[in-house]
Each structure stands twice: as structure tokens, then as C-alpha cells.
Design an enzyme around this catalytic site. Structure first.
Site, short mmCIF file in Angstrom:
data_model
loop_
_atom_site.label_atom_id
_atom_site.label_comp_id
_atom_site.label_asym_id
_atom_site.label_seq_id
_atom_site.Cartn_x
_atom_site.Cartn_y
_atom_site.Cartn_z
N MET A 34 0.84 -1.20 0.00
CA MET A 34 0.00 0.00 0.00
C MET A 34 0.87 1.25 0.00
O MET A 34 0.41 2.34 0.36
CB MET A 34 -0.92 0.00 1.22
N ALA A 36 4.01 3.82 1.28
CA ALA A 36 4.65 4.21 2.55
C ALA A 36 5.72 3.18 2.89
O ALA A 36 5.78 2.65 4.00
CB ALA A 36 3.62 4.34 3.68
N HIS A 41 9.62 -3.60 3.35
CA HIS A 41 9.16 -3.80 1.96
C HIS A 41 10.35 -4.01 1.02
O HIS A 41 10.26 -4.79 0.07
CB HIS A 41 8.36 -2.58 1.49
N GLY A 162 4.95 -10.25 3.93
CA GLY A 162 5.77 -10.19 5.14
C GLY A 162 5.17 -11.03 6.26
O GLY A 162 3.95 -11.05 6.46
N GLN A 168 -2.67 -11.85 8.23
CA GLN A 168 -2.90 -11.62 6.80
C GLN A 168 -2.23 -12.72 5.97
O GLN A 168 -2.81 -13.28 5.04
CB GLN A 168 -2.37 -10.25 6.40
N LEU A 199 9.72 -3.22 11.91
CA LEU A 199 9.46 -2.05 11.07
C LEU A 199 7.99 -2.01 10.66
O LEU A 199 7.39 -3.04 10.35
CB LEU A 199 10.34 -2.08 9.82
N SER A 201 4.99 1.02 8.87
CA SER A 201 4.75 2.40 8.43
C SER A 201 4.11 3.22 9.55
O SER A 201 4.11 4.45 9.52
CB SER A 201 3.90 2.43 7.15
#
Ligand code: PAF
Length: 299
Positions: A34, A36, A41, A162, A168, A199, A201
Site C-alpha cells: 500500500m 509508505a 518492503h 511479510g 494476513q 518495522l 509504516s
């Protein structure tokens, strides 16, 4: 910048097919995001680049998975920086559609139902979130799927998620297995800063003091991991008490679950030494943000 940006599904199909042809490639990957983007990532993208001939990353802030309109509006949009990060990771193509491209008739009437595995943990405080996330993941997996390449047969197709978002990931794996999506889901380990904080966002919204307090999450996960490795009782109650003693941290859940079903382990965990494979999941509110983290356990 070598990376290419496309905003429509038609361009994505045409450009990824061209790249696959030009490279004589036999594998294509999708890294759904998404935006950010941060080092977590970048790790997803580098892993995909290391394992595939053509790599597509998507950047789409999916309205379907946000409860409150204000959260959707507040979600950081950092396209230029995201493109630079993906370019440095070696990604070939970025698919950054607008909402009308993904949902041309407005919100879809038919959606993926994430089912009972989505009712607990994150799902309990974010009703509908995983239905929305799986619906867009299903669409993105279709957009990113390679066509048959002349001469090389059907290319391998992989998508990268991740481990930080453990629920998810488990749900995406179940969707792909239960609904026979022709894609391999590749989990990528959580990236942490040097002090252990996973980490996210959302970390940018923490004050220095809140950030310091948030370290208790990764500390108790490490403690549980050490107990599992030493075949000691996990004693979740004492670990929970450690989190609850931190005044800036409001613990939501801290549980050890079966990684395939996300159900709490029955022989949990006060006196019985832990056996087998499991996942320790934690979520807490720290200042303005909700943080999640987890660690896989394997005794
Ligand atoms: O993890 C995320 O960033 C999102 O949930 C995803 C998988 C890109 C779907 O919108």
C-alpha cells in the site's frame, strides 16, 4: 531511474509480458503493497528479485480494508520515495492504479469472505478488514499473473508477503490453497531495527518516549522464543504482566497459536513445556498507534 510505472491493468499485462519476453524469463513475481514503504518492503522486493526474472510491485491504498474514512485519508502517500526504494531493490515494474481502475463500478458487491480465521486477533478490532484485504489481494494476484510466454511454457508465479502481518499471511495462504489460485505465496521474515522494533509504516507516528516503550513487544516475544528453545513452560501470564507493567503500552492480546488455524494452543503454556510449531502473536496500542508483532516458535 530504470523502474517503470503503469497505472492500468492493460498496461501492466502488456509491459510484464514484454519484459518476460525480452529477458527470456520463466518466472514472474508480485509484491503487493500500500506504499509508505520501508526497509521491510525493500526486503520483500529484494527477495522477489533474487528469485524471479520479472518482478512487479503494486502500490494501492485499498479503501475496502479501512474501517474509518479518516484512517484511509491519513494513510501516508509517498509515491516518489516508494519508486526510488523499489528501483534500488531491482523491481522492474510498479503497478499503481487509482481506485476507479480497481473498483470501476464502485465497491464490489461480491467479495472474498475471510471466514472464521479472520474473526480473532486483528479481525476482532477491525471488523471487515480481512474481507477487504483478501478481496484486493485476489484482484492483485489476478492482475499480476503472467500470461503463457511463447517458447517457455507457463511461467512460475510467486507473490511475496511479510511475516510481520502474520494473520494476513495465514489468510492469504488459506485463500490461495482453498480457492486454487495458481500462485506460490512466499513468506518473508520480519525486518527489525537494531533495537528490535519490527518495522512498520505506523512507527513514524510514535514519539521518542512511545517508541522506547514499544520495545517491550519485541522483548517479550524474544523471551517466549528463548523459553520455547529451552523447552521451558512459556508462562504467558508472566510475559503479559511484563507488558502490562509498561504504562504507555495498552496490551490487546498476547497468545501462542497454531500457525495454520490461528487457534490458541490447547496445552498452553503455563506449566507444560511447549511442543511443536507455533506462532506467538502480540498486539498493543502505544500512544496513537496500534502495533502488532509476532515470532515463529519451533521447539
Ligand atoms: O499488507 C498490505 O500492505 C496490504 O494489506 C496488502 C496486502 C497490500 C493488500 O492491500
Amino acid at each position: 531511474m530504470a523502474i517503470q510505472l503503469v497505472t492500468t491493468a492493460a498496461r501492466l499485462r502488456a509491459e510484464s509480458a514484454r519484459l518476460l519476453r525480452e529477458k527470456g524469463g520463466s518466472s514472474q513475481a508480485l509484491v503487493p503493497t500500500m506504499g509508505a514503504l520501508h526497509e521491510g518492503h525493500a526486503e520483500l522486493a529484494r527477495t522477489a528479485v533474487g528469485q524471479n526474472d520479472v518482478v512487479v510491485a503494486s502500490i494501492f491504498v485499498n479503501p475496502l480494508q479501512f474501517g474509518e474514512a479518516v484512517d484511509l485519508e491519513r494513510y501516508p502517500r509517498t509515491l516518489e520515495a516508494d519508486l526510488a526504494l523499489l528501483d534500488a531493490a531491482g523491481v522492474d515494474l510498479v503497478f499503481a492504479p487509482d481506485v476507479d481502475e480497481v473498483y470501476p463500478g464502485g465497491e464490489p458487491r461480491v467479495r472474498i469472505s475471510a471466514g472464521p480465521m479472520a474473526e480473532k486477533w486483528e479481525g476482532a478490532s477491525r471488523p471487515g478488514h480481512f474481507d477487504g484485504a483478501l478481496t484486493v489481494v485476489a484482484k492483485l494476484l489476478h492482475y499480476g499473473m503472467p500470461g503463457a510466454a511463447a517458447g517457455t511454457g507457463v511461467p512460475a508465479y510467486r507473490a511475496y508477503f511479510g511475516q510481520k502481518d502474520a494473520q494476513q499471511l495465514a489468510l492469504v495462504q488459506r485463500m490461495v490453497a482453498d480457492l486454487n489460485f495458481p500462485v506460490e505465496i512466499v513468506p518473508v521474515p520480519t525486518v527489525r531495527s537494531a533495537d528490535g522494533l519490527a518495522l512498520s509504516s505506523r512507527n513514524r507516528f510514535l514519539s521518542a518516549e512511545e517508541r522506547e516503550a514499544a520495545l517491550v513487544l519485541s522483548r517479550v516475544l524474544r523471551l517466549i522464543e528463548e523459553r520455547a528453545n529451552a523447552r521451558q513452560p512459556l508462562d504467558l501470564d508472566s510475559a503479559r504482566a511484563l507488558v502490562e507493567s509498561q504504562p504507555l503500552v495498552d496490551l490487546d492480546y498476547f497468545e501462542v497459536v497454531d500457525p495454520r488455524t490461528l487457534e490458541p494452543l490447547a496445552e498452553n503454556c503455563r506449566e507444560t513445556p511447549f511442543r511443536g510449531e507455533a506462532l506467538a502473536l502480540i498486539a498493543a496500542r502505544v500512544g496513537p498507534v496500534r502495533l502488532i508483532d509476532n515470532v515463529p516458535l519451533d521447539s
